[in-house]
Design a protein around this motif. Structure first.
Motif, PDB file in Angstrom:
ATOM      1  N   THR A 124       0.863  -1.183   0.000  1.00  0.00           N
ATOM      2  CA  THR A 124       0.000   0.000   0.000  1.00  0.00           C
ATOM      3  C   THR A 124       0.897   1.230   0.000  1.00  0.00           C
ATOM      4  O   THR A 124       2.107   1.133   0.228  1.00  0.00           O
ATOM      5  N   GLY A 125       0.288   2.380  -0.273  1.00  0.00           N
ATOM      6  CA  GLY A 125       1.050   3.623  -0.264  1.00  0.00           C
ATOM      7  C   GLY A 125       0.219   4.753   0.306  1.00  0.00           C
ATOM      8  O   GLY A 125      -1.001   4.804   0.096  1.00  0.00           O
ATOM      9  N   LEU A 126       0.874   5.666   1.051  1.00  0.00           N
ATOM     10  CA  LEU A 126       0.158   6.797   1.637  1.00  0.00           C
ATOM     11  C   LEU A 126       1.100   7.981   1.826  1.00  0.00           C
ATOM     12  O   LEU A 126       2.085   7.885   2.544  1.00  0.00           O
ATOM     13  N   ILE A 127       0.804   9.067   1.124  1.00  0.00           N
ATOM     14  CA  ILE A 127       1.438  10.361   1.371  1.00  0.00           C
ATOM     15  C   ILE A 127       0.332  11.411   1.237  1.00  0.00           C
ATOM     16  O   ILE A 127      -0.751  11.100   0.730  1.00  0.00           O
ATOM     17  N   PRO A 128       0.556  12.645   1.705  1.00  0.00           N
ATOM     18  CA  PRO A 128      -0.512  13.640   1.617  1.00  0.00           C
ATOM     19  C   PRO A 128      -1.086  13.760   0.195  1.00  0.00           C
ATOM     20  O   PRO A 128      -0.354  13.980  -0.769  1.00  0.00           O
ATOM     21  N   GLY A 129      -2.395  13.561   0.094  1.00  0.00           N
ATOM     22  CA  GLY A 129      -3.078  13.686  -1.196  1.00  0.00           C
ATOM     23  C   GLY A 129      -3.232  12.399  -1.979  1.00  0.00           C
ATOM     24  O   GLY A 129      -3.990  12.353  -2.949  1.00  0.00           O
ATOM     25  N   TYR A 130      -2.532  11.340  -1.550  1.00  0.00           N
ATOM     26  CA  TYR A 130      -2.510  10.116  -2.364  1.00  0.00           C
ATOM     27  C   TYR A 130      -2.468   8.861  -1.491  1.00  0.00           C
ATOM     28  O   TYR A 130      -1.587   8.714  -0.648  1.00  0.00           O
TER      29      TYR A 130
END
Length: 349
Positions: free
Chosen positions: A293-299
């Motif tokens: 999975t991936g998580l950064i601000p906006g995405y």
């Protein structure tokens, strides 16, 4: 006896009160998403998700024996009312670690790196700057068992992000270890920053060039890039953070950029073994996983392969809130999409 009864009654009242109070803190939107009847189709499910507060979504489904399917709902760009496009570029964040793990695997198989060499062996200048550098092996870094503090947990990382790897590394130098090497597991982006440094020192050129040579070109992937600095920003899906009106897609966090289709093709090749030779397959299986999975601000993104239905499902969502429920909601939606695919698959049979 009467005293005992009174105590039981008091305990029951306290428990009931606690239950009533806790109900006010339940994120009802998650309960609603969970309990809504399962729609008949993926597009209906995406529209429901947009109704629950997401700005835009992309879903790519590659089921063995069928043509891949592309879905999108909501906005690619909210301000200009540009509809979501399933072929948009997207910041894939930590999904990029799968590509890094493959690169490490290929370099190990080629005897250019060793899993058992230490951080001190590879980057001796970090001895004394990163605790236990002489005990932390490459294997431990790949598997998040190094104890090196996570750079994205350092103060102001997301509001004042580093401009490059050197600045990012400075955030964790001289910090105490979270735990002794190999004594625990703790996800840390610092591990993969250091892996990048190790790979580039060995190669003498950028890691992404190697990823391109060994992964992207053989798979025919032309819509995967090192970062937003390599692409036309009009092709990138906008990113939104709850409570902030502005599009934050221009914020640089060093994330790889790709289309859902490119990620899906890569993920299938990783899972079916066609990306790795015999020796490489064995190495990879011993060090890392096959989905991410991936998580950064906006995405936020999910990339998984389901062997029982021979299906790759990639989901991109361009709305985040680190203190809220957006991640949980995206997982609920993703799992419902899998349920829809399973139901369709069983009907086909």
């Amino acid at each position: 006896m009467q005293k005992k009864k009174r105590i039981v009654i008091i305990i029951r009242i306290i428990l009931l009160s606690g239950t009533i109070i806790s109900m006010f803190f339940v994120p009802w939107i998650l309960v609603k998403a969970w309990l809504m009847p399962l729609p008949d189709t993926i597009p209906e499910q995406l529209n429901e998700a947009i109704g629950l507060g997401f700005d835009g979504m992309i879903v790519y489904v590659d089921q063995g024996g069928k043509e891949p399917s592309f879905y999108a709902a909501g906005w690619k760009n909210r301000e200009n009312k540009i509809p979501a496009d399933p072929h948009s570029l997207f910041k894939i964040a930590s999904i990029g670690k799968l590509y890094d793990a493959v690169a490490v695997t290929k370099l190990i198989n080629a005897k250019r790196l060793s899993l058992d060499k230490t951080l001190a062996d590879y980057l001796p200048e970090l001895v004394g700057r990163i605790e236990n550098a002489d005990k932390i092996t490459l294997r431990m870094m790949v598997q998040h068992r190094s104890g090196i503090p996570n750079l994205t947990d350092t103060p102001n990382f997301w509001t004042n992000p580093p401009e490059n790897n050197k600045e990012a590394l400075e955030r964790v130098l001289d910090l105490p270890a979270d735990f002794e090497p190999d004594k625990n597991y703790e996800y840390s982006n610092s591990n993969y920053l250091l892996i990048t440094e190790i790979i580039e020192k060995e190669l003498g050129y950028p890691k992404f060039q190697y990823i391109k040579e060994k992964i992207l070109t053989p798979l025919g992937l032309k819509n995967t890039f090192a970062s937003i600095r390599e692409v036309n920003m009009d092709d990138v899906m906008s990113g939104y953070y709850v409570g902030i009106e502005d599009d934050i897609k221009n914020d640089y966090y060093g994330s790889m950029i790709a289309t859902a289709e490119d990620v899906g093709i890569f993920l299938r090749a990783l899972n079916d073994g066609s990306l790795l030779s015999g020796g490489e397959q064995e190495i990879y299986a011993s060090i890392y996983k096959y989905d991410h999975t991936g998580l950064i601000p906006g995405y936020q993104s999910i990339a998984k392969y389901y062997q029982d239905i021979d299906t790759v499902v990639i989901q991109f969502v361009n709305t985040t809130n680190f203190d809220g429920y957006t991640w949980n909601l995206s997982e609920i939606i993703y799992n419902r999409i899998i349920q829809i695919i399973r139901r369709e698959t069983s009907m086909d049979h």
